[in-house]
Design an enzyme around this catalytic site. Structure first.
Site, PDB file in Angstrom:
ATOM      1  N   GLU A 212       0.632  -1.124  -0.285  1.00 59.61           N
ATOM      2  CA  GLU A 212       0.499  -0.370  -0.513  1.00 59.61           C
ATOM      3  C   GLU A 212       1.179   1.122  -0.224  1.00 59.61           C
ATOM      4  O   GLU A 212       1.704   1.508   1.138  1.00 59.61           O
ATOM      5  CB  GLU A 212      -0.979   0.217   1.344  1.00 59.61           C
ATOM      6  CG  GLU A 212      -2.059  -1.300   1.417  1.00 59.61           C
ATOM      7  CD  GLU A 212      -3.057  -1.523  -0.306  1.00 59.61           C
ATOM      8  OE1 GLU A 212      -3.207  -0.384  -0.348  1.00 59.61           O
ATOM      9  OE2 GLU A 212      -3.078  -2.613   0.031  1.00 59.61           O
ATOM     10  N   CYS A 246      -2.534   8.911   2.326  1.00 55.61           N
ATOM     11  CA  CYS A 246      -1.830   8.650   0.655  1.00 55.61           C
ATOM     12  C   CYS A 246      -2.962   8.570   0.042  1.00 55.61           C
ATOM     13  O   CYS A 246      -2.344   8.658  -1.111  1.00 55.61           O
ATOM     14  CB  CYS A 246      -1.354   7.062   1.046  1.00 55.61           C
ATOM     15  SG  CYS A 246      -3.193   5.980   1.613  1.00 55.61           S
TER      16      CYS A 246
END
Length: 458
Positions: A212, A246
């Site tokens: 991720e 993110c």
């Protein structure tokens, strides 16, 4: 913690998994229920730790950190028995008489390496999925969110068998030592640069990974969108956790016909949300450390700042900032910002905006602001991203029914809800053949059986 201590934990987890206890769904459910109660019990400690590490308001802490973990546990508890049952598969006539099925089997020992920006959520969300799937977990959080790490360490070490769930602290040397060991699955959240090293290390043992990562998530604002709504939703997503997300909007592509109005509405939103003294407002967080603050402050020098721009390195503060960018080679358009600074690029037609997006690595998220459904579809079909939002930002991350993850340099693998359970288990297939009959078609001599096999397999 030294290398020998880590080896003791690794061996203990190997023995624990081999005992078979984690295959029992009742054991998993008990562990999940215990973890849920502990997250409630540690509510005040978690809130205070995140305030110290990132300046988070309790509302933001619950909405983006341990509230999401509690929600995830609830989903696992409600569905675990159903997901764990053997799943029937159709058996073609050529294989009669038989029963075909598969089971979701845990990998075994899982290593989770998590970052500092959402230190609790980004550790516990994959951990919950791994435990629900029947794995043993060794978790390694970032050293930068020290207060939150201490709370998580206390929560886990005082309540779970280290053979089942263990959390260890340390810096990059500990990370490297862990990556040199053999695990059955690795789940990493962090930068693309470190993600490459994780994948390289995993390849030595052929260990499957989920990465991720991040990247530059663009926002397209078309002239038919609502400037007021777009301003609120873009800035809310950008300023959540002071831009250290993110999935935060990383740069803004705005049609020239709506640019001035959008900027006007952004100023209005900031005034209504934070008042005239943003720095003193408890709803507005801080950067993780002075080094990151100083780095971003440097990127603002000599720029055309149209909103904000104030910085205080000692206080780890950067004001909500919008910078107009004309040069696509500017550092703000080359590296992930990871802070409350939003580069704005004006475009004349949609084709220009799409070309800018396609010129960069595929992002984790893509945000589209337009009421026109044909335009929405055109943008979706003309670009690639791990996830996205239409007329909103970031909020898709909170929907546990959506698979979350990146593509290309923004990552690989999907998790959240059922997708976490599937990530941390593999499908083990079986065909159970009847013994009361044995149809001889497959056995030699084949003779004149060719016509029959062509009938059966086609």
């Amino acid at each position: 913690m030294n290398d020998s201590d880590i080896q003791v934990i690794i061996q203990r987890q190997e023995n624990f998994f081999r005992s078979g206890i984690t295959l029992d769904t009742n054991f998993r459910l008990d562990a999940l229920r215990k973890l849920k109660h502990l997250l409630w019990d540690y509510d005040e400690q978690i809130t205070e730790a995140l305030k110290q590490d990132l300046g988070k308001h309790p509302f933001e802490t619950y909405a983006s950190e341990h509230g999401l973990a509690i929600q995830e546990i609830g989903i696992m508890i409600r569905n675990l028995n159903k997901w764990s049952r053997p799943q029937r598969a159709y058996t073609p006539m050529a294989h009669w008489f038989a029963r075909s099925y598969y089971i979701n089997q845990p990998y075994g020992r899982v290593l989770i390496i998590s970052p500092w920006n959402y230190p609790l959520q980004l550790l516990f969300m994959p951990l919950i999925g791994a435990v629900a799937a029947g794995n043993c977990v060794l978790a390694k959080p970032s050293r930068h969110a020290a207060h939150t790490t201490r709370v998580m360490q206390k929560l886990i070490s005082e309540n779970f068998d280290p053979g089942h769930i263990s959390l260890i602290e340390g810096g990059s040397q500990v990370n490297q030592y862990l990556l040199d060991q053999q695990f059955d699955y690795i789940f990493f959240t962090g930068s693309t640069q470190v993600g490459k090293k994780v994948m390289e290390a995993a390849s030595r043992h052929l260990t499957p990974v989920s990465l991720e990562l991040g990247g530059k998530s663009p926002v397209i604002v078309e002239p038919d969108s609502s400037p007021e709504l777009a301003a609120k939703r873009i800035l809310w997503g950008k300023l959540l956790n002071s831009g250290q997300s993110c999935v935060a909007p990383d740069y803004l592509l705005v049609h020239r016909d709506i640019k001035d109005k959008l900027i006007e509405e952004m100023n209005k939103y900031l005034q209504s949300a934070y008042g005239s003294d943003i720095k003193s407002n408890p709803d507005y967080g801080r950067m993780i450390n002075q080094a990151n603050t100083e780095h971003l402050a440097e990127t603002l020098k000599g720029k055309k700042i149209i909103i904000g721009g104030e910085t205080d390195v000692a206080e780890k503060y950067i004001a909500p900032t919008v910078v107009e960018v004309n040069d696509l080679n500017d550092i703000l358009m080359q590296e992930e910002v990871f802070g409350p600074i939003l580069p704005l690029v004006e475009y004349n037609d949609l084709g220009e905006a799409l070309e800018i997006i396609r010129s960069k690595p595929r992002p984790l998220s893509l945000y589209i602001f337009t009421r026109n459904k044909k335009t929405q579809q055109k943008i979706i079909l003309s670009t690639q991203s791990g996830t996205g939002g239409i007329n909103d930002t970031v909020i898709h991350f909170v929907n546990p029914n959506l698979p979350f993850g990146g593509v290309g340099k923004s990552g690989m693998g999907r998790y959240h809800g059922k997708y976490s359970f599937e990530t941390f288990s593999y499908k083990r297939s079986f065909l159970n053949k009847a013994t009361w009959i044995d149809i001889p078609v497959r056995y030699p001599p084949y003779g004149k059986k060719m016509w029959l096999i062509r009938k059966l397999i086609r």
